[in-house]
Write a protein that holds these residues in place. Structure first.
Motif, PDB file in Angstrom:
ATOM      1  N   ALA A 159       0.832  -1.206   0.000  1.00  0.00           N
ATOM      2  CA  ALA A 159       0.000   0.000   0.000  1.00  0.00           C
ATOM      3  C   ALA A 159       0.865   1.253   0.000  1.00  0.00           C
ATOM      4  CB  ALA A 159      -0.933  -0.012   1.210  1.00  0.00           C
ATOM      5  N   LEU A 160       1.960   1.226   0.770  1.00  0.00           N
ATOM      6  CA  LEU A 160       2.865   2.379   0.798  1.00  0.00           C
ATOM      7  C   LEU A 160       3.513   2.578  -0.563  1.00  0.00           C
ATOM      8  CD1 LEU A 160       4.279   4.606   2.429  1.00  0.00           C
ATOM      9  CD2 LEU A 160       6.033   2.910   3.053  1.00  0.00           C
ATOM     10  N   ALA A 161       3.929   1.489  -1.202  1.00  0.00           N
ATOM     11  CA  ALA A 161       4.542   1.590  -2.529  1.00  0.00           C
ATOM     12  C   ALA A 161       3.576   2.205  -3.523  1.00  0.00           C
ATOM     13  CB  ALA A 161       4.985   0.207  -3.006  1.00  0.00           C
ATOM     14  N   GLN A 162       2.322   1.780  -3.454  1.00  0.00           N
ATOM     15  CA  GLN A 162       1.330   2.325  -4.384  1.00  0.00           C
ATOM     16  C   GLN A 162       1.094   3.806  -4.141  1.00  0.00           C
ATOM     17  OE1 GLN A 162      -2.481   0.338  -4.271  1.00  0.00           O
ATOM     18  NE2 GLN A 162      -3.076   1.117  -6.267  1.00  0.00           N
ATOM     19  N   SER A 163       1.007   4.185  -2.876  1.00  0.00           N
ATOM     20  CA  SER A 163       0.734   5.595  -2.562  1.00  0.00           C
ATOM     21  C   SER A 163       1.913   6.500  -2.925  1.00  0.00           C
ATOM     22  CB  SER A 163       0.397   5.752  -1.075  1.00  0.00           C
ATOM     23  OG  SER A 163       1.540   5.498  -0.266  1.00  0.00           O
ATOM     24  N   CYS A 164       3.139   5.936  -2.906  1.00  0.00           N
ATOM     25  CA  CYS A 164       4.340   6.721  -3.201  1.00  0.00           C
ATOM     26  C   CYS A 164       4.784   6.617  -4.658  1.00  0.00           C
ATOM     27  CB  CYS A 164       5.489   6.278  -2.301  1.00  0.00           C
ATOM     28  SG  CYS A 164       5.254   6.567  -0.560  1.00  0.00           S
ATOM     29  N   ALA A 210      12.530  -1.820   9.705  1.00  0.00           N
ATOM     30  CA  ALA A 210      11.227  -1.328   9.260  1.00  0.00           C
ATOM     31  C   ALA A 210      11.319   0.137   8.833  1.00  0.00           C
ATOM     32  CB  ALA A 210      10.191  -1.506  10.358  1.00  0.00           C
ATOM     33  N   GLU A 211      12.067   0.924   9.585  1.00  0.00           N
ATOM     34  CA  GLU A 211      12.214   2.341   9.235  1.00  0.00           C
ATOM     35  C   GLU A 211      13.013   2.505   7.948  1.00  0.00           C
ATOM     36  OE1 GLU A 211      13.615   4.763  12.477  1.00  0.00           O
ATOM     37  OE2 GLU A 211      12.511   3.548  13.936  1.00  0.00           O
ATOM     38  N   PHE A 212      14.035   1.676   7.772  1.00  0.00           N
ATOM     39  CA  PHE A 212      14.825   1.755   6.544  1.00  0.00           C
ATOM     40  C   PHE A 212      13.965   1.427   5.326  1.00  0.00           C
ATOM     41  CE2 PHE A 212      17.279  -0.409   3.220  1.00  0.00           C
ATOM     42  CZ  PHE A 212      18.171   0.602   2.889  1.00  0.00           C
ATOM     43  N   CYS A 213      13.150   0.368   5.413  1.00  0.00           N
ATOM     44  CA  CYS A 213      12.324  -0.022   4.278  1.00  0.00           C
ATOM     45  C   CYS A 213      11.274   1.033   3.968  1.00  0.00           C
ATOM     46  CB  CYS A 213      11.674  -1.376   4.531  1.00  0.00           C
ATOM     47  SG  CYS A 213      12.858  -2.747   4.478  1.00  0.00           S
ATOM     48  N   THR A 214      10.763   1.696   5.001  1.00  0.00           N
ATOM     49  CA  THR A 214       9.829   2.808   4.778  1.00  0.00           C
ATOM     50  C   THR A 214      10.549   3.962   4.090  1.00  0.00           C
ATOM     51  OG1 THR A 214       8.493   2.182   6.701  1.00  0.00           O
ATOM     52  CG2 THR A 214       8.289   4.448   5.904  1.00  0.00           C
ATOM     53  N   TRP A 215      11.752   4.304   4.575  1.00  0.00           N
ATOM     54  CA  TRP A 215      12.548   5.372   3.949  1.00  0.00           C
ATOM     55  C   TRP A 215      12.875   5.024   2.500  1.00  0.00           C
ATOM     56  CZ3 TRP A 215      17.513   4.858   1.963  1.00  0.00           C
ATOM     57  CH2 TRP A 215      18.136   6.048   1.554  1.00  0.00           C
ATOM     58  N   LEU A 216      13.258   3.776   2.261  1.00  0.00           N
ATOM     59  CA  LEU A 216      13.617   3.345   0.913  1.00  0.00           C
ATOM     60  C   LEU A 216      12.425   3.487  -0.038  1.00  0.00           C
ATOM     61  CD1 LEU A 216      16.151   1.929  -0.447  1.00  0.00           C
ATOM     62  CD2 LEU A 216      14.842  -0.198  -0.216  1.00  0.00           C
ATOM     63  N   THR A 217      11.245   3.161   0.469  1.00  0.00           N
ATOM     64  CA  THR A 217      10.046   3.257  -0.359  1.00  0.00           C
ATOM     65  C   THR A 217       9.695   4.709  -0.651  1.00  0.00           C
ATOM     66  OG1 THR A 217       9.234   1.205   0.651  1.00  0.00           O
ATOM     67  CG2 THR A 217       7.630   2.551  -0.535  1.00  0.00           C
ATOM     68  N   ARG A 218       9.730   5.544   0.385  1.00  0.00           N
ATOM     69  CA  ARG A 218       9.327   6.950   0.225  1.00  0.00           C
ATOM     70  C   ARG A 218      10.362   7.773  -0.531  1.00  0.00           C
ATOM     71  NH1 ARG A 218       4.943   8.332   3.225  1.00  0.00           N
ATOM     72  NH2 ARG A 218       4.399   7.053   5.059  1.00  0.00           N
ATOM     73  N   GLU A 219      11.619   7.600  -0.184  1.00  0.00           N
ATOM     74  CA  GLU A 219      12.655   8.508  -0.684  1.00  0.00           C
ATOM     75  C   GLU A 219      13.384   7.987  -1.935  1.00  0.00           C
ATOM     76  OE1 GLU A 219      12.812  11.466   0.566  1.00  0.00           O
ATOM     77  OE2 GLU A 219      11.351  10.957   2.130  1.00  0.00           O
ATOM     78  N   ILE A 220      13.548   6.693  -2.031  1.00  0.00           N
ATOM     79  CA  ILE A 220      14.271   6.119  -3.169  1.00  0.00           C
ATOM     80  C   ILE A 220      13.301   5.598  -4.226  1.00  0.00           C
ATOM     81  CG2 ILE A 220      16.038   4.448  -3.881  1.00  0.00           C
ATOM     82  CD1 ILE A 220      17.023   6.723  -2.076  1.00  0.00           C
ATOM     83  N   GLY A 221      12.100   5.226  -3.776  1.00  0.00           N
ATOM     84  CA  GLY A 221      11.086   4.768  -4.718  1.00  0.00           C
ATOM     85  C   GLY A 221      11.148   3.295  -5.034  1.00  0.00           C
ATOM     86  N   VAL A 222      11.684   2.492  -4.098  1.00  0.00           N
ATOM     87  CA  VAL A 222      11.720   1.037  -4.253  1.00  0.00           C
ATOM     88  C   VAL A 222      11.291   0.418  -2.923  1.00  0.00           C
ATOM     89  CG1 VAL A 222      13.113  -1.008  -4.757  1.00  0.00           C
ATOM     90  CG2 VAL A 222      13.583   1.154  -5.945  1.00  0.00           C
ATOM     91  N   ALA A 223      10.287  -0.449  -2.968  1.00  0.00           N
ATOM     92  CA  ALA A 223       9.784  -1.083  -1.744  1.00  0.00           C
ATOM     93  C   ALA A 223      10.506  -2.390  -1.476  1.00  0.00           C
ATOM     94  CB  ALA A 223       8.284  -1.326  -1.853  1.00  0.00           C
ATOM     95  N   ALA A 224      10.847  -2.612  -0.213  1.00  0.00           N
ATOM     96  CA  ALA A 224      11.454  -3.860   0.248  1.00  0.00           C
ATOM     97  C   ALA A 224      10.772  -4.267   1.547  1.00  0.00           C
ATOM     98  CB  ALA A 224      12.957  -3.687   0.450  1.00  0.00           C
ATOM     99  N   ILE A 225      11.121  -5.450   2.037  1.00  0.00           N
ATOM    100  CA  ILE A 225      10.521  -5.983   3.269  1.00  0.00           C
ATOM    101  C   ILE A 225      11.619  -6.159   4.321  1.00  0.00           C
ATOM    102  CG2 ILE A 225       9.322  -7.947   4.314  1.00  0.00           C
ATOM    103  CD1 ILE A 225       7.512  -6.390   2.491  1.00  0.00           C
ATOM    104  N   PRO A 226      11.387  -5.693   5.560  1.00  0.00           N
ATOM    105  CA  PRO A 226      12.379  -5.909   6.633  1.00  0.00           C
ATOM    106  C   PRO A 226      12.369  -7.356   7.110  1.00  0.00           C
ATOM    107  CG  PRO A 226      10.415  -4.823   7.510  1.00  0.00           C
ATOM    108  CD  PRO A 226      10.215  -4.922   6.023  1.00  0.00           C
TER     109      PRO A 226
END
Length: 392
Positions: free
Chosen positions: A31-36, A340-356
């Protein structure tokens, strides 16, 4: 005596069977990946379609009238094809009438196996990190999970497993190729587990959904192939993973007659049976196109190698990937953030979603900085993700 009618309806407060469970990390990150507008390399599903030949077989099955309930255990032709495939691959013959059951995906198969054999108070050994459905399944059965951490390299710690085995141990869950790490169990590992469990009544639930995704010339070693394990094992696999059709939710369980009988007692009351036209199509495809699964290692190894080559230009440290379609990385040279925070940052700021990886561990033992990517994607998707990750 007259009663005053209530003016508002009472809403009962539910008593949760899973009070500690929330929304899965896979749903959250997708959902975060889609929104970002991020590229979703988090949740494990392909972004490409199944073989058109298989899709055409589904259409034919629909048109030919295979639209009503099949037998509870599954379409006989599909079970027969599976029995042949397992015998060819692992040397064990399962009776398709009594020992193979078609399920509504592998997650349902795992839950049903747990419900079939685990009684309230029974202990179930789970090797962590582990797929997120294992612990809730045990809790729903009234069992008690005994979590045994894998080694630092995600291999089995047999001394710790031996310590965890006790008089209340009813079952054990294993997973190879392993999600999330991508490691595989060797034939020696399976043999050692067989020797460890031989004097016990412990039932093994072997999650082998990535069985055809094993790389670099290595082989998948199934519980079905190890005599000391096969007589006590539910072997679980997934057509969705093998044929790039995760949304179909069709899986299978192979187990000795006595275990299968208990499995089917539960299966008939939680799903009864599984999508009929898909089963007919899969039966035909499995018989006529064995190259679809025998060619899967080369297909996914090419994607793995493409993705690893691109990640090699970043500061992300590649961890071994022997199987599955997941690549784990150590990001400690990039960030000190918790996973978890890194994966959120990666999704929001870098534009690639990963799983912790911590999402797979109820109580993380090691202070890892590890994230999991899924490379079951089109080459252009992987290249686009690598371009965004290139600055790390």
């Amino acid at each position: 005596m007259s009663l005053t009618p209530p003016t508002t309806a009472h809403r009962p407060a539910p008593r949760s069977r899973l009070p500690q469970v929330g929304t899965t990390i896979f749903t959250v990150m997708s959902a975060l990946a889609q929104s970002c507008g991020a590229i979703n390399l988090g949740q494990g599903f392909p972004d490409f379609e199944p073989d058109p030949v298989l899709l055409d077989a589904v259409t034919r099955a629909l048109r030919e009238g295979h639209n009503q309930y099949p037998p509870m255990a599954g379409v006989p032709l599909l079970r027969e094809a599976l029995a042949h495939k397992i015998q060819q691959s692992h040397g064990r013959r399962y009776d398709p009438g009594e020992e193979i059951t078609i399920t509504a995906g592998a997650t349902q198969a795992l839950l049903t196996a747990v419900l079939a054999v685990v009684h309230p108070g029974d202990e179930v050994i789970v090797l962590t990190p582990a797929y997120d459905s294992y612990l809730p399944s045990i809790e729903l059965a009234g069992g008690v999970a005994r979590c045994v951490p894998l080694n630092a390299d995600f291999g089995p710690d047999f001394d710790a497993i031996a310590t965890a085995l006790g008089p209340r141990t009813r079952a054990m869950l294993i997973n190879s190729p392993h999600n999330p790490s991508g490691r595989i169990w060797s034939a020696q590992d399976m043999r050692r587990l067989g020797e460890l469990l031989a004097p016990t009544d412990v039932v093994l639930i072997s999650d082998e959904v990535y069985e055809h995704m094993v790389y670099d010339g290595q082989a998948h070693h199934s519980a079905a192939a190890e005599p000391l394990l096969a007589e006590r094992a539910f072997v679980v696999s997934s057509f969705g993973k093998t044929y790039h059709a995760t949304g179909w939710k069709v899986g299978m369980v192979a187990a000795p007659r006595e275990l299968s009988a208990e499995f089917r007692k539960v299966h008939q009351f939680n799903v009864f049976t599984v999508n009929t036209p898909m089963q007919w199509a899969l039966a035909q495809y499995l018989r006529e196109h064995p190259e679809a699964h025998t060619g899967l290692p080369a297909f996914y190894q090419a994607k793995r190698d493409r993705f690893r080559a691109g990640l090699g230009a970043t500061r992300l440290r590649l961890l071994p990937c022997e199987g599955t379609y997941f690549q784990c990385v150590d990001y400690s040279a990039v960030s000190d953030l918790p996973e978890a925070e890194f994966c959120t940052w990666l999704t929001r700021e870098i534009g690639v979603a990963a799983i912790p990886i911590t999402a797979f561990e109820p109580e993380p033992r090691l202070a890892r900085r590890t994230a999991r990517f899924c490379f079951a994607k089109r080459d252009e998707t992987l290249d686009a993700a690598l371009q965004r990750l290139g600055g790390l």
